[in-house]
Design an enzyme around this catalytic site. Structure first.
Site, PDB file in Angstrom:
ATOM      1  N   ASN A 109      -9.280   0.779   8.096  1.00 22.52           N
ATOM      2  CA  ASN A 109     -10.595   0.616   8.725  1.00 22.52           C
ATOM      3  C   ASN A 109     -10.520   0.393  10.230  1.00 22.52           C
ATOM      4  O   ASN A 109     -11.554   0.423  10.905  1.00 22.52           O
ATOM      5  CB  ASN A 109     -11.352  -0.556   8.092  1.00 22.52           C
ATOM      6  N   TYR A 112       0.807  -1.227   0.000  1.00 31.68           N
ATOM      7  CA  TYR A 112       0.000   0.000   0.000  1.00 31.68           C
ATOM      8  C   TYR A 112       0.840   1.277   0.000  1.00 31.68           C
ATOM      9  O   TYR A 112       0.294   2.372   0.013  1.00 31.68           O
ATOM     10  CB  TYR A 112      -0.912   0.013   1.226  1.00 31.68           C
ATOM     11  N   HIS A 159      -4.553   6.132  -0.673  1.00 28.99           N
ATOM     12  CA  HIS A 159      -5.023   5.992   0.718  1.00 28.99           C
ATOM     13  C   HIS A 159      -3.902   6.241   1.729  1.00 28.99           C
ATOM     14  O   HIS A 159      -4.174   6.521   2.884  1.00 28.99           O
ATOM     15  CB  HIS A 159      -5.593   4.588   0.903  1.00 28.99           C
ATOM     16  N   ASN A 199     -13.569   5.411   6.012  1.00 26.77           N
ATOM     17  CA  ASN A 199     -13.611   4.352   7.023  1.00 26.77           C
ATOM     18  C   ASN A 199     -12.553   4.508   8.111  1.00 26.77           C
ATOM     19  O   ASN A 199     -12.783   4.131   9.254  1.00 26.77           O
ATOM     20  CB  ASN A 199     -13.511   2.985   6.359  1.00 26.77           C
ATOM     21  N   TYR A 231      -4.814  -1.612   9.750  1.00 23.24           N
ATOM     22  CA  TYR A 231      -5.371  -1.250   8.455  1.00 23.24           C
ATOM     23  C   TYR A 231      -6.266  -0.032   8.638  1.00 23.24           C
ATOM     24  O   TYR A 231      -6.750   0.255   9.741  1.00 23.24           O
ATOM     25  CB  TYR A 231      -6.126  -2.430   7.837  1.00 23.24           C
TER      26      TYR A 231
END
Length: 185
Positions: free
Chosen positions: A64, A14, A19, A117, A62
């Protein structure tokens, strides 16, 4: 102490995604503050770098589940079990924002995007949204909504987008440095 959180997902998979823009800005801010060395704290589920004025925090959860790490760090360093009753004007959360076009940003108290989120997790774990939201635009779709938002935010920036972000990252860091220096006297 000023707490600055850079939201993102852990791991190399990632690293350069939209994000993870919060963590990219946090790294740049750390260089400007000359505290770029992050250390992982298992109990706090975060990488942390700090000096006498500011603590930079990268949750190692993560996106979320970001609230777990934010709650752990603030609970430990603010020494409180009920953060919702405290003033969180010393908390800045840097995050990507699909509601803003790339190249734009906003720093607002208690106001985030319609849906995020990572922020929803923080709201849940802190029982408040009354902290500084450093909203950094990532929308470069020019009206094309064929890619679902959850897939778009996990995509990587193209060279043109990266170029736009370079000046915004500097502007955001400069503005945060002013706030850090004025609040940490």
């Amino acid at each position: 102490m000023i707490f600055v959180i850079g939201l993102g997902n852990p791991g190399n998979k990632y690293k350069d995604t939209r994000h993870n823009l919060g963590q990219v800005i946090l790294d740049f801010l750390g260089q400007k503050l000359q505290i770029a060395s992050f250390k992982f704290h298992t109990k706090l589920k975060s990488q942390i770098s700090k000096n006498s004025k500011v603590m930079l925090i990268k949750p190692e959860t993560y996106m979320n589940e970001s609230g777990q790490a934010v709650r752990a760090v603030l609970g430990f360093y603010k020494n409180s079990s009920d953060l919702a009753t405290q003033q969180l004007s010393d908390l800045y959360v840097i995050h990507d924002d699909l509601d803003l076009e790339i190249g734009n940003y906003k720093i607002q108290l208690g106001k985030g995007p319609k849906v995020h989120n990572g922020l929803n997790s923080i709201y849940q774990h802190l029982a408040t949204d009354q902290f500084w939201h450093v909203r950094v635009g990532i929308d470069a779709r020019k009206g094309d909504r064929s890619t679902p938002p959850d897939k778009y935010v996990l995509g990587k920036f193209n060279p043109e987008e990266k170029e736009k972000l370079d000046s915004i990252i500097k502007s955001i860091s400069d503005e945060l440095l002013k706030k850090i220096n004025s609040n940490a006297l």
